[in-house]
Scaffold this motif. Sequence first.
Motif, PDB file in Angstrom:
ATOM      1  N   GLY A  72       0.797  -1.234   0.000  1.00 53.65           N
ATOM      2  CA  GLY A  72       0.000   0.000   0.000  1.00 53.65           C
ATOM      3  C   GLY A  72       0.821   1.271   0.000  1.00 53.65           C
ATOM      4  O   GLY A  72       0.267   2.367   0.034  1.00 53.65           O
ATOM      5  N   ILE A  73       2.135   1.154  -0.058  1.00 54.98           N
ATOM      6  CA  ILE A  73       2.977   2.352  -0.012  1.00 54.98           C
ATOM      7  C   ILE A  73       2.753   3.212  -1.248  1.00 54.98           C
ATOM      8  O   ILE A  73       2.684   4.428  -1.161  1.00 54.98           O
ATOM      9  CB  ILE A  73       4.474   1.953   0.139  1.00 54.98           C
ATOM     10  N   ILE A  74       2.622   2.552  -2.389  1.00 59.51           N
ATOM     11  CA  ILE A  74       2.300   3.309  -3.605  1.00 59.51           C
ATOM     12  C   ILE A  74       1.043   2.722  -4.252  1.00 59.51           C
ATOM     13  O   ILE A  74       0.716   1.555  -4.051  1.00 59.51           O
ATOM     14  CB  ILE A  74       3.463   3.342  -4.629  1.00 59.51           C
ATOM     15  N   ALA A  75       0.375   3.567  -5.012  1.00 58.09           N
ATOM     16  CA  ALA A  75      -0.872   3.142  -5.651  1.00 58.09           C
ATOM     17  C   ALA A  75      -0.578   2.584  -7.040  1.00 58.09           C
ATOM     18  O   ALA A  75       0.259   3.135  -7.754  1.00 58.09           O
ATOM     19  CB  ALA A  75      -1.810   4.331  -5.768  1.00 58.09           C
ATOM     20  N   ASN A  89      -3.647   0.340  -0.978  1.00 56.01           N
ATOM     21  CA  ASN A  89      -3.319   1.769  -0.934  1.00 56.01           C
ATOM     22  C   ASN A  89      -4.310   2.614  -0.126  1.00 56.01           C
ATOM     23  O   ASN A  89      -4.076   3.794   0.112  1.00 56.01           O
ATOM     24  CB  ASN A  89      -3.159   2.326  -2.350  1.00 56.01           C
ATOM     25  N   ARG A  90      -5.392   2.001   0.332  1.00 56.39           N
ATOM     26  CA  ARG A  90      -6.255   2.773   1.254  1.00 56.39           C
ATOM     27  C   ARG A  90      -5.569   2.912   2.610  1.00 56.39           C
ATOM     28  O   ARG A  90      -5.947   3.760   3.417  1.00 56.39           O
ATOM     29  CB  ARG A  90      -7.605   2.068   1.417  1.00 56.39           C
ATOM     30  N   LEU A  91      -4.616   2.066   2.842  1.00 59.66           N
ATOM     31  CA  LEU A  91      -3.793   2.124   4.064  1.00 59.66           C
ATOM     32  C   LEU A  91      -4.629   2.165   5.344  1.00 59.66           C
ATOM     33  O   LEU A  91      -4.347   2.949   6.254  1.00 59.66           O
ATOM     34  CB  LEU A  91      -2.850   3.325   4.022  1.00 59.66           C
ATOM     35  N   ASN A  93      -5.824   1.071   8.924  1.00 57.00           N
ATOM     36  CA  ASN A  93      -5.049   0.533  10.038  1.00 57.00           C
ATOM     37  C   ASN A  93      -5.306  -0.966  10.232  1.00 57.00           C
ATOM     38  O   ASN A  93      -4.403  -1.713  10.601  1.00 57.00           O
ATOM     39  CB  ASN A  93      -5.351   1.298  11.326  1.00 57.00           C
TER      40      ASN A  93
ATOM     41  N   SER B  49       8.165   5.713   4.024  1.00 54.37           N
ATOM     42  CA  SER B  49       7.276   4.552   4.080  1.00 54.37           C
ATOM     43  C   SER B  49       7.313   3.871   5.444  1.00 54.37           C
ATOM     44  O   SER B  49       6.389   3.143   5.803  1.00 54.37           O
ATOM     45  CB  SER B  49       7.651   3.555   2.994  1.00 54.37           C
ATOM     46  N   MET B  52       4.263   4.830   6.903  1.00 49.95           N
ATOM     47  CA  MET B  52       3.053   4.485   6.155  1.00 49.95           C
ATOM     48  C   MET B  52       2.597   3.063   6.434  1.00 49.95           C
ATOM     49  O   MET B  52       1.416   2.760   6.295  1.00 49.95           O
ATOM     50  CB  MET B  52       3.306   4.647   4.646  1.00 49.95           C
ATOM     51  N   VAL B  53       3.530   2.200   6.787  1.00 48.52           N
ATOM     52  CA  VAL B  53       3.172   0.785   6.924  1.00 48.52           C
ATOM     53  C   VAL B  53       2.835   0.369   8.354  1.00 48.52           C
ATOM     54  O   VAL B  53       2.499  -0.777   8.601  1.00 48.52           O
ATOM     55  CB  VAL B  53       4.295  -0.140   6.371  1.00 48.52           C
ATOM     56  N   PRO B  55       0.399   0.941  11.834  1.00 48.48           N
ATOM     57  CA  PRO B  55      -0.937   1.483  12.119  1.00 48.48           C
ATOM     58  C   PRO B  55      -0.881   2.674  13.069  1.00 48.48           C
ATOM     59  O   PRO B  55      -1.182   2.568  14.262  1.00 48.48           O
ATOM     60  CB  PRO B  55      -1.669   0.300  12.760  1.00 48.48           C
ATOM     61  N   VAL B  56      -0.461   3.786  12.527  1.00 46.46           N
ATOM     62  CA  VAL B  56      -0.311   4.970  13.369  1.00 46.46           C
ATOM     63  C   VAL B  56      -0.753   6.191  12.561  1.00 46.46           C
ATOM     64  O   VAL B  56      -0.569   6.250  11.342  1.00 46.46           O
ATOM     65  CB  VAL B  56       1.169   5.104  13.837  1.00 46.46           C
ATOM     66  N   GLN B 211      -3.737  12.482   1.876  1.00 43.84           N
ATOM     67  CA  GLN B 211      -4.443  11.502   1.048  1.00 43.84           C
ATOM     68  C   GLN B 211      -4.196  11.745  -0.441  1.00 43.84           C
ATOM     69  O   GLN B 211      -3.993  10.808  -1.201  1.00 43.84           O
ATOM     70  CB  GLN B 211      -5.949  11.550   1.323  1.00 43.84           C
ATOM     71  N   ARG B 214       0.035  11.618  -1.452  1.00 42.70           N
ATOM     72  CA  ARG B 214       0.704  10.308  -1.381  1.00 42.70           C
ATOM     73  C   ARG B 214       0.261   9.402  -2.530  1.00 42.70           C
ATOM     74  O   ARG B 214       1.022   8.579  -3.009  1.00 42.70           O
ATOM     75  CB  ARG B 214       0.484   9.648  -0.031  1.00 42.70           C
ATOM     76  N   VAL B 215      -0.981   9.558  -2.973  1.00 45.38           N
ATOM     77  CA  VAL B 215      -1.478   8.742  -4.077  1.00 45.38           C
ATOM     78  C   VAL B 215      -0.879   9.208  -5.400  1.00 45.38           C
ATOM     79  O   VAL B 215      -0.530   8.403  -6.259  1.00 45.38           O
ATOM     80  CB  VAL B 215      -3.026   8.791  -4.133  1.00 45.38           C
ATOM     81  N   TYR B 217       1.958  10.752  -5.729  1.00 42.34           N
ATOM     82  CA  TYR B 217       3.424  10.792  -5.699  1.00 42.34           C
ATOM     83  C   TYR B 217       4.015   9.786  -6.678  1.00 42.34           C
ATOM     84  O   TYR B 217       3.664   8.611  -6.663  1.00 42.34           O
ATOM     85  CB  TYR B 217       3.921  10.507  -4.285  1.00 42.34           C
ATOM     86  N   ILE B 222       9.398   6.563  -1.882  1.00 42.25           N
ATOM     87  CA  ILE B 222       8.867   6.550  -0.520  1.00 42.25           C
ATOM     88  C   ILE B 222       8.794   5.129  -0.031  1.00 42.25           C
ATOM     89  O   ILE B 222       8.740   4.843   1.059  1.00 42.25           O
ATOM     90  CB  ILE B 222       7.491   7.220  -0.384  1.00 42.25           C
TER      91      ILE B 222
END
Lengths: 328, 222
Positions: A72-75, A89-91, A93, B49, B52-53, B55-56, B211, B214-215, B217, B222
């Motif tokens: 999900g880091i990139i779309a 990519n909705r990331l 939680n 990243s 991003m990965v 859950p925060v 939102q 990041r999409v 980019y 990243i």
Amino acid sequence: MNIIETRNLTKTYQRFTKEPGLKGSIKSLFKREFTIKTAVSGFDLTVQEGEFLGLIGPNGAGKTTLVKMLTGIIAPSSGEISVAGYYPNRLENSFKQEYAVVMGQKSQLFFELSAADTFLLFKELYHIPEEEYRKNLDYFIKLFGVSDILDVQVRTLSLGERMKMELIVALLHNPKILFLDEPTIGLDAVAQKQIRQFLKEVNETKGTTIILTSHYMEDIKSLCKRCVVINGGIKLYDGDTDQLFANYQTHKKITISLEHDKTCSFLHEHVILEALPYKVTLLVKKEESQELLKDIFSRYDLNDISIEEEDIGNVVERIYTGKSEVKA
Amino acid sequence: MNKYLEISKITFKAQLAWRFDINSFLSQLDMSGEVSNELSTRIRSGTFSKYMVIPVNIQGYFMAQTAGASVFYLIFNLIAAIVWIFVFGINFTFTTDPRLMLAALLLVLLGLIFMIQLNYFLGLLTLKFQDIFLFLMIKSNIVAFIAGTLVPLALLPDFVLQIMRYFPFYYTSYLPSMLLIGRNGNEIGFGLITLGAWVLLFTGINKITYQRLRVKYDGVGI
């Protein structure tokens, strides 16, 4: 049950280009020019729960881009993708609770903290219940034998020690999927072996699905029953790992260091990769290697000899071109 | 002597307290500049990243990190301030009104939250512009001027002050420091509402910016 599914997955991105020099810089301020790069193209992939999948390919093949889309880091630019039932990519939680990612060249650790404090931080981030946390931590600490370095600041750990901590941190919350991008890069043989054993154990005992990208053949061969070869963003092979190597890794790399500077005329029948006065490196067909070694031992006084598998780049190139010839 | 040094009805002692202690003390507590720097560096170096990965809430993470750093520096700055006051025997003017002190504290807290949000926003712009140095420079100059760290705002014409009162920077350190020397009590209500509104606005802006950027980019790094 499939835990990962992609269909026709594609990622293209723009790269800014400019002419060299001051004139080019000024011109680019007013008129930007871009080139389109396709990192992953029409990629279909299904991974079953509990599988240990190897993802191999040369630099720039698209492995890391694929892993980034899966996490999900990139779309993706187009195509379908589902990881543990989520669109990555909705990331969300809840999705991030389902997986963990370890990148050999990018640390997930907090360098100012000790390893023990990092574990506590991740316990809070992932809301891991105390009992589960304690059980997992004890299990991984024992498996890696790292109890004596838990209170040491992460920045002072060696590369091998740090990678062990990365793996522990990644697995503390019992992820269903573990993405590993070059986890053994830069590690010595001992540390590489320890990490392989650890991953094998985790996959077998916890049933964690593992996606491993690596340049090291040994990683892929010893861990992954199935592997996918990617080059130029395109999937070239998807199947049994042993079969892949049996088909395409047709040569061995032999390096001999000689006691005296001798002419090795008979070696010229093989592909010579490097020829120095006291050292020769050559590529030999697997079926001819035994005979050649006998010859070498009988004719020369050797200082040293090493026999390695062929470079992954050559193997992938051979798969890509569908040719069997060997390049020096 | 004091009569000569009284500027815009601020006594010499009050000026000392404002200029050399309270305002600089409050300004130093603001560690939010690190947020934009770290975000920008991480995006450019391809390590963003990391956040991003997991859950925060990334903005929440940076807020907690900055709050921790501010508390750490608060302790040392407090010691330095006390040394300033007592060892050098300087007689500052401080308010004893609990209402003003509480309002100053609230404004400082809201101000810190806003500054973190602003720096987070500027850091995120790296996803689009790659280099945010220009934005950071503009921000620093505006903050320094509007917050009154360059020159006490009381010295500026009234219409300039009126305009500044609609911007958040006026309330991040200038107003709290004025409140702590017992002045500008009538601005508390408007200050809390204005700063609160800016915080709410940037909560939305940052969420949308993250939102969207990041999409879009394309750097892949990243």
